[in-house]
Design an enzyme around this catalytic site. Structure first.
Site, PDB file in Angstrom:
ATOM      1  N   TYR A   1     -52.864  -4.812 154.509  1.00 54.96           N
ATOM      2  CA  TYR A   1     -53.469  -6.078 154.064  1.00 54.96           C
ATOM      3  C   TYR A   1     -53.971  -6.889 155.259  1.00 54.96           C
ATOM      4  O   TYR A   1     -55.136  -7.289 155.309  1.00 54.96           O
ATOM      5  CB  TYR A   1     -52.445  -6.910 153.257  1.00 54.96           C
ATOM      6  CG  TYR A   1     -52.848  -8.370 153.121  1.00 54.96           C
ATOM      7  CD1 TYR A   1     -53.900  -8.742 152.296  1.00 54.96           C
ATOM      8  CD2 TYR A   1     -52.182  -9.379 153.840  1.00 54.96           C
ATOM      9  CE1 TYR A   1     -54.298 -10.085 152.187  1.00 54.96           C
ATOM     10  CE2 TYR A   1     -52.567 -10.703 153.742  1.00 54.96           C
ATOM     11  CZ  TYR A   1     -53.619 -11.058 152.910  1.00 54.96           C
ATOM     12  OH  TYR A   1     -54.016 -12.374 152.805  1.00 54.96           O
TER      13      TYR A   1
ATOM     14  N   LYS B   1     -57.780  -8.011 156.395  1.00 54.29           N
ATOM     15  CA  LYS B   1     -58.213  -9.410 156.568  1.00 54.29           C
ATOM     16  C   LYS B   1     -58.746  -9.612 158.001  1.00 54.29           C
ATOM     17  O   LYS B   1     -59.681 -10.362 158.224  1.00 54.29           O
ATOM     18  CB  LYS B   1     -57.057 -10.386 156.286  1.00 54.29           C
ATOM     19  CG  LYS B   1     -56.612 -10.465 154.835  1.00 54.29           C
ATOM     20  CD  LYS B   1     -57.674 -10.999 153.889  1.00 54.29           C
ATOM     21  CE  LYS B   1     -57.947 -12.478 154.034  1.00 54.29           C
ATOM     22  NZ  LYS B   1     -58.913 -12.980 153.007  1.00 54.29           N
TER      23      LYS B   1
ATOM     24  N   THR C   1     -56.041 -15.661 156.895  1.00 58.00           N
ATOM     25  CA  THR C   1     -54.587 -15.790 156.817  1.00 58.00           C
ATOM     26  C   THR C   1     -53.950 -15.754 158.208  1.00 58.00           C
ATOM     27  O   THR C   1     -54.499 -15.144 159.134  1.00 58.00           O
ATOM     28  CB  THR C   1     -54.026 -14.622 155.970  1.00 58.00           C
ATOM     29  OG1 THR C   1     -52.609 -14.563 156.118  1.00 58.00           O
ATOM     30  CG2 THR C   1     -54.581 -13.274 156.398  1.00 58.00           C
ATOM     31  N   ASP C   2     -52.773 -16.355 158.307  1.00 61.60           N
ATOM     32  CA  ASP C   2     -52.047 -16.294 159.586  1.00 61.60           C
ATOM     33  C   ASP C   2     -51.572 -14.874 159.901  1.00 61.60           C
ATOM     34  O   ASP C   2     -51.224 -14.560 161.042  1.00 61.60           O
ATOM     35  CB  ASP C   2     -50.864 -17.281 159.597  1.00 61.60           C
ATOM     36  CG  ASP C   2     -49.844 -17.042 158.487  1.00 61.60           C
ATOM     37  OD1 ASP C   2     -50.028 -16.107 157.682  1.00 61.60           O
ATOM     38  OD2 ASP C   2     -48.868 -17.818 158.409  1.00 61.60           O
ATOM     39  N   GLU C   3     -51.582 -13.997 158.869  1.00 66.21           N
ATOM     40  CA  GLU C   3     -51.056 -12.640 159.098  1.00 66.21           C
ATOM     41  C   GLU C   3     -51.906 -11.840 160.075  1.00 66.21           C
ATOM     42  O   GLU C   3     -51.452 -10.825 160.601  1.00 66.21           O
ATOM     43  CB  GLU C   3     -50.921 -11.886 157.772  1.00 66.21           C
ATOM     44  CG  GLU C   3     -49.938 -12.560 156.839  1.00 66.21           C
ATOM     45  CD  GLU C   3     -49.405 -11.658 155.739  1.00 66.21           C
ATOM     46  OE1 GLU C   3     -49.593 -10.435 155.805  1.00 66.21           O
ATOM     47  OE2 GLU C   3     -48.778 -12.198 154.811  1.00 66.21           O
TER      48      GLU C   3
END
Ligand code: NAD
Ligand code: DAU
Length: 383
Positions: free
Chosen positions: A165, A169, A140-142
């Protein structure tokens, strides 16, 4: 024939990927491994399960016996790991589950893939693998953290996760890189921006807002609604993963996003006006309204005229803790190397998505029939 292990294939993106692959490639076999948590639903893939090319296994990616048995039974060529705890708000409530599934689950998959794919050792002691196998981690870009008003995430942007989260990741990405560097395991990592489309679980912004409108409930916007997300239609994400799997350079990371930044408040207003317009255009869509909803916040009588679907439904609620301000992906690498580009324009994709929800209320009822009401009460009751 290629044999894929698709984990998390009963969730939002995983299920869309299963559908995409079955349409795109004839000569494939898909083994779907999913633990069917609150976010996974067999109803989402019920037509796909009838396809002879598909096998479903219920189980946890962290369970080494289950994963080993799959590799023993099927000569897996590709692992595509979608399985994860995916909701930021839930990670704030229960971080440990996120570390277990997202980090340890990933490490378990890597370890078993490495074991079954190893055919020998080279002169330096590195494992040698069966040809053309690959492990793809759906990230994810997060992991890059939060942007200010300007700039984009590239593949070399330093990792700077800020929620449990995104930290989990990031941990997963780092262990994937470690297996690539230490054992030369053939891997790719893809990092995508926010997806939207059919089968999106209604805890996430877009499907939650649609669901609330249909129930005559208020529309909760965190903070002042100025946080920015970069939205991509889910099928475009699936296409990108397919391309990376087939042609991505081994060991590389690819960012995926379509330059489609929107403030949350813009998204919510757009959903309101689109639902209203669709109901005006086609009276049949009014059947999706939960006219007997005891859950309505507004004591609405759901009048025939859909004018009540307006911005007065919006309510600004307490902000998410540590709420990332802005995400924006620079997809230049995947575009240049693999020729990927997003096919669905946001104006069309959002209408297609809203129509899908209006036409698939049975699915919404099914996936929210479990613990969803308790979750909603706990999440939004005291905001
Ligand atoms: P989702 O929550 O809709 O689905 C997750 C699926 O994984 C569910 O079917 C669930 O049952 C399954 N699962 C959870 N824990 C499991 C376990 N321990 N073992 C086996 N299965 C398990 O998530 P999603 O939105 O489809 O996201 C899929 C992946 O894509 C995730 O890894 C997420 O981090 C990543 N991602 C999501 C987005 C997005 O916008 N939704 C964007 C970028 C990346
Ligand atoms: O960027 C990719 C990520 O996008 C994925 O890695 C995650 O798995 C996925 O859940 C998504 O994370 P977000 O936190 O961005 O998505 P969510 O739909 O939860 O929220 C989108 C924005 O809307 C965010 O700024 C918070 C806000 N929001 C969300 C909800 C659920 C609200 O204002 N109100 C809400 O009720």
């Amino acid at each position: 024939m290629k044999i894929y292990l698709v984990t998390g294939g009963a969730g939002f993106i995983g299920a869309n990927f299963v559908k995409y692959l079955l349409k795109k490639h004839r000569n494939i076999r898909l083994i779907i491994l999913d633990d069917l948590t609150y976010a996974g639903n067999l109803g989402t893939i019920k037509t796909d399960l009838k396809d002879q090319r598909v096998v479903f296994v219920k189980g946890n990616i962290g369970d080494s016996e289950i994963v080993t048995n799959i590799f023993r039974e099927y000569p897996i060529d590709y692992v595509v790991n979608f399985a994860a705890e995916s909701h930021v708000d839930r990670s704030i409530e229960n971080p440990q589950l996120f570390l277990q599934t997202n980090i340890l689950g990933t490490q378990n998959l890597l370890d078993i893939a490495k074991k079954f794919w190893t055919t020998g050792k080279d002169e330096n002691g590195y494992p040698v693998y069966r040809e053309k196998v690959k492990y793809l981690q759906v990230s994810t870009d997060e992991v890059y953290g939060s942007l200010g008003e300007t700039g984009y995430f590239t593949e070399t942007t330093p990792l700077d996760p800020r929620s449990p989260y995104s930290a989990s990741k990031t941990g997963a990405d780092l262990i994937v890189v470690a297996y690539s560097e230490t054992y030369k395991l053939p891997i790719n990592i893809t990092r995508c921006s926010n997806n939207y489309g059919p089968y999106h679980f209604p805890e996430k912004l877009i499907p939650l807002i649609i669901k609330n409108i249909l129930e005559g409930k208020k529309l909760p916007v965190y903070g002042d609604g100025s946080n920015v997300r970069d939205w991509l239609y889910v099928e475009d994400h699936c296409k990108a993963i397919d391309m990376v799997l087939l042609n991505g350079r081994i060991g590389e990371i690819y960012n995926i996003g379509g330059h489609n930044e929107k403030k949350n408040i813009e998204i919510v207003k757009l959903i309101i006006s689109t639902v209203r317009n669709l109901m005006e255009e086609n009276k049949d869509y009014r059947k999706a309204l939960k006219t007997n909803s005891s859950r309505s916040d507004l004591n609405l009588q759901f009048p025939d005229n859909p004018d009540w679907i307006n911005e007065d439904l919006i309510t600004f609620v307490k902000d998410r803790l540590g709420h990332d301000k802005r995400y924006a992906i620079d997809p230049a690498k995947i575009t240049k190397e693999l020729g990927w580009y997003p096919e669905t324009k946001f104006e069309n994709g959002i209408v297609k998505t809203i129509r899908w929800y209006l036409e698939n209320q049975d699915w919404v009822e099914e996936v929210t029939s479990g613990d969803y009401q308790n979750y909603y009460q706990q999440m939004y009751g005291d905001r």
